[in-house]
Write a protein that holds these residues in place. Sequence first.
Motif, PDB file in Angstrom:
ATOM      1  N   SER A 160       1.714  22.866   8.815  1.00 23.38           N
ATOM      2  CA  SER A 160       2.441  21.688   8.489  1.00 23.38           C
ATOM      3  C   SER A 160       1.832  20.211   9.112  1.00 23.38           C
ATOM      4  N   LYS A 161       1.926  19.469   8.442  1.00 20.82           N
ATOM      5  CA  LYS A 161       1.590  18.057   9.036  1.00 20.82           C
ATOM      6  C   LYS A 161       2.884  17.434   9.659  1.00 20.82           C
ATOM      7  N   ASN A 162       2.732  16.757  10.751  1.00 19.82           N
ATOM      8  CA  ASN A 162       4.026  16.224  11.121  1.00 19.82           C
ATOM      9  C   ASN A 162       4.308  14.781  10.206  1.00 19.82           C
ATOM     10  N   LEU A 186       2.134  -2.834  -6.346  1.00 23.36           N
ATOM     11  CA  LEU A 186       1.907  -1.506  -5.580  1.00 23.36           C
ATOM     12  C   LEU A 186       0.790  -0.780  -5.855  1.00 23.36           C
ATOM     13  N   SER A 187       0.000  -0.397  -4.599  1.00 20.57           N
ATOM     14  CA  SER A 187      -1.331   0.127  -4.837  1.00 20.57           C
ATOM     15  C   SER A 187      -1.310   1.555  -4.455  1.00 20.57           C
ATOM     16  N   PHE A 188      -1.948   2.267  -5.256  1.00 22.01           N
ATOM     17  CA  PHE A 188      -2.126   3.783  -5.077  1.00 22.01           C
ATOM     18  C   PHE A 188      -3.614   4.242  -4.891  1.00 22.01           C
ATOM     19  N   LYS A 198      -4.036  18.882  -0.506  1.00 24.29           N
ATOM     20  CA  LYS A 198      -5.279  19.506  -0.978  1.00 24.29           C
ATOM     21  C   LYS A 198      -6.533  19.079  -0.215  1.00 24.29           C
ATOM     22  N   GLN A 199      -6.442  18.028   0.574  1.00 27.21           N
ATOM     23  CA  GLN A 199      -7.499  17.321   1.124  1.00 27.21           C
ATOM     24  C   GLN A 199      -8.174  18.062   2.194  1.00 27.21           C
ATOM     25  N   GLU A 200      -7.376  18.773   2.947  1.00 25.19           N
ATOM     26  CA  GLU A 200      -7.986  19.497   4.371  1.00 25.19           C
ATOM     27  C   GLU A 200      -8.225  20.884   4.253  1.00 25.19           C
ATOM     28  N   LEU A 228       0.769  -1.309  -0.098  1.00 26.01           N
ATOM     29  CA  LEU A 228       0.104   0.161   0.181  1.00 26.01           C
ATOM     30  C   LEU A 228       0.994   1.348  -0.043  1.00 26.01           C
ATOM     31  N   GLY A 229       1.052   1.926  -1.046  1.00 24.41           N
ATOM     32  CA  GLY A 229       1.760   3.118  -1.307  1.00 24.41           C
ATOM     33  C   GLY A 229       1.140   4.397  -1.239  1.00 24.41           C
ATOM     34  N   GLY A 230       1.648   5.245  -2.063  1.00 20.82           N
ATOM     35  CA  GLY A 230       1.261   6.657  -2.253  1.00 20.82           C
ATOM     36  C   GLY A 230       2.316   7.536  -1.437  1.00 20.82           C
ATOM     37  N   THR A 231       3.490   6.925  -1.340  1.00 18.89           N
ATOM     38  CA  THR A 231       4.522   7.881  -0.749  1.00 18.89           C
ATOM     39  C   THR A 231       5.941   7.575  -1.501  1.00 18.89           C
ATOM     40  N   GLY A 241      -9.323   2.433  -4.834  1.00 17.25           N
ATOM     41  CA  GLY A 241      -9.644   1.922  -3.341  1.00 17.25           C
ATOM     42  C   GLY A 241     -10.120   0.444  -3.627  1.00 17.25           C
ATOM     43  N   PHE A 242     -10.074  -0.091  -2.521  1.00 22.90           N
ATOM     44  CA  PHE A 242     -10.448  -1.631  -2.517  1.00 22.90           C
ATOM     45  C   PHE A 242     -11.883  -1.775  -2.178  1.00 22.90           C
ATOM     46  N   GLY A 243     -12.563  -0.827  -1.446  1.00 19.98           N
ATOM     47  CA  GLY A 243     -14.079  -1.174  -0.981  1.00 19.98           C
ATOM     48  C   GLY A 243     -13.858  -1.238   0.581  1.00 19.98           C
ATOM     49  N   GLY A 244     -13.064  -0.558   1.393  1.00 21.05           N
ATOM     50  CA  GLY A 244     -12.937  -0.602   2.881  1.00 21.05           C
ATOM     51  C   GLY A 244     -12.321  -2.019   3.144  1.00 21.05           C
ATOM     52  N   ALA A 245     -12.292  -2.276   4.460  1.00 23.03           N
ATOM     53  CA  ALA A 245     -11.488  -3.193   4.811  1.00 23.03           C
ATOM     54  C   ALA A 245     -11.800  -4.711   4.304  1.00 23.03           C
ATOM     55  N   GLY A 252      -5.202   6.814  -5.983  1.00 27.26           N
ATOM     56  CA  GLY A 252      -5.515   7.433  -7.060  1.00 27.26           C
ATOM     57  C   GLY A 252      -5.909   8.972  -6.698  1.00 27.26           C
ATOM     58  N   ARG A 253      -5.555   9.602  -5.646  1.00 26.38           N
ATOM     59  CA  ARG A 253      -5.934  10.714  -5.272  1.00 26.38           C
ATOM     60  C   ARG A 253      -5.234  11.996  -6.127  1.00 26.38           C
ATOM     61  N   THR A 254      -4.176  11.574  -6.549  1.00 24.56           N
ATOM     62  CA  THR A 254      -3.596  12.842  -7.321  1.00 24.56           C
ATOM     63  C   THR A 254      -3.787  12.565  -8.844  1.00 24.56           C
ATOM     64  N   THR A 257       1.751   3.711   3.490  1.00 28.14           N
ATOM     65  CA  THR A 257       1.134   4.921   3.442  1.00 28.14           C
ATOM     66  C   THR A 257       1.663   5.850   4.123  1.00 28.14           C
ATOM     67  N   HIS A 258       1.183   7.210   4.017  1.00 26.46           N
ATOM     68  CA  HIS A 258       1.475   8.380   4.640  1.00 26.46           C
ATOM     69  C   HIS A 258       1.017   8.224   5.943  1.00 26.46           C
ATOM     70  N   PRO A 259       1.841   8.826   6.994  1.00 27.75           N
ATOM     71  CA  PRO A 259       1.156   8.775   8.462  1.00 27.75           C
ATOM     72  C   PRO A 259      -0.163   9.425   8.668  1.00 27.75           C
ATOM     73  N   PHE A 260      -0.506  10.196   7.697  1.00 31.93           N
ATOM     74  CA  PHE A 260      -1.770  10.914   7.863  1.00 31.93           C
ATOM     75  C   PHE A 260      -2.825  10.200   7.143  1.00 31.93           C
ATOM     76  N   ALA A 261      -2.725   9.086   6.555  1.00 37.19           N
ATOM     77  CA  ALA A 261      -3.642   8.277   5.694  1.00 37.19           C
ATOM     78  C   ALA A 261      -4.120   7.014   6.680  1.00 37.19           C
ATOM     79  N   ALA A 262      -5.250   7.532   7.576  1.00 38.92           N
ATOM     80  CA  ALA A 262      -5.334   6.729   8.878  1.00 38.92           C
ATOM     81  C   ALA A 262      -6.360   5.608   8.478  1.00 38.92           C
ATOM     82  N   ARG A 263      -7.145   5.877   7.184  1.00 40.76           N
ATOM     83  CA  ARG A 263      -8.135   4.961   7.271  1.00 40.76           C
ATOM     84  C   ARG A 263      -7.506   3.741   6.457  1.00 40.76           C
ATOM     85  N   ILE A 264      -6.803   4.062   5.624  1.00 35.49           N
ATOM     86  CA  ILE A 264      -6.196   2.914   4.750  1.00 35.49           C
ATOM     87  C   ILE A 264      -5.313   1.956   5.911  1.00 35.49           C
ATOM     88  N   SER A 265      -4.769   2.783   6.685  1.00 36.51           N
ATOM     89  CA  SER A 265      -3.959   1.908   7.680  1.00 36.51           C
ATOM     90  C   SER A 265      -4.602   1.201   8.680  1.00 36.51           C
TER      91      SER A 265
END
Length: 253
Positions: A195-197, A31-33, A138-140, A8-11, A51-55, A35-37, A74-82
């Motif tokens: 900034s996000k940490n 490698l899975s993206f 861009k998301q928030e 699970l990527g995007g980074t 997306g995969f359609g949830g867990a 598709g946000r950008t 994935t990015h530390p702020f991508a909490a849902r996919i993690s």
Amino acid sequence: MALKILVLGGTGEGRLLAEQLARDPRYDSLLSFAGRTSSLVRPTLPHRVGGFGGAEGLADFLRAGAYQALVDVTHPFAARISSNAVAAARAADVPLIRLSRPAWERRPGDDWIEVSSMAEAARALGDPARRVFLSIGKQELAAFAPAPHHHYLVRAIDQIPLTLPHAKLLSARGPFALHDELQLLQSERIELLVSKNAGTAATYPKIQAARMLRIPVIMVQRPLVPAAHEVQTLDELTQFLEALHTRSKRLGE
Ligand code: NAP
């Protein structure tokens, strides 16, 4: 037999890892993206987008592809996919490993206001109009709608329409160099940085530049994600995968 791995990527690290695995005959990785950008730079190695359609969808994907490992880079702020990864790995009985890069820590000279959400970051900007560098993607951006009196410099990868009244878009993709970040903060007369940490070296120069120019940073802390087996470096991660490969070979899988 090659070990089947879903990454699970995007980074940047996700891409690096996938490139490394693609060169190694012991692994068969995808490698899975998300598709946000819209300007996704597609790699030449095996990948998928969306997306995969949830867990549950992710668990089905793991089972259907007979994956033997799930790697969360994935990015530390991508909490849902993690969080989905934890549930899906459990449901599909697939080992999960997460790369969790250490968060940035305050250093002498840093003037940080730590907040736990983007809404709190917007409130922390205060009443007087300021020149603010929003380096949050861009998301928030909607979180800043209640503070329309500030002048915003928004940096995002994609060309996006901005609804904030006094906002300018800077479309750019990291990594960013310290020299350029210093120049940007100065030429835009930035008074506050949001900034996000993220913890990555690729975007740390803006934090260094803010320190050097004595610009306060509103630092958004990471969201909580369910516990998983975590490592902090790509080396540790590949060691884990090597051990999995050795075990699966021994078991004749
Ligand atoms: P998120 O809120 O955790 O995830 C939202 C949904 O997007 C997930 O439920 C999943 O959809 C899908 N998704 C996320 N990552 C995916 C992946 N690697 N492969 C397939 N589907 C994925 O994530 P986000 O914050 O929107 O971030 C999206 C992507 O951008 C992530 O891959 C992340 O690594 C990357 N990214 C995020 C940030 C950030 O600040 N959030 C910064 C840089 C890069 P389903 O539920 O349908 O499976």
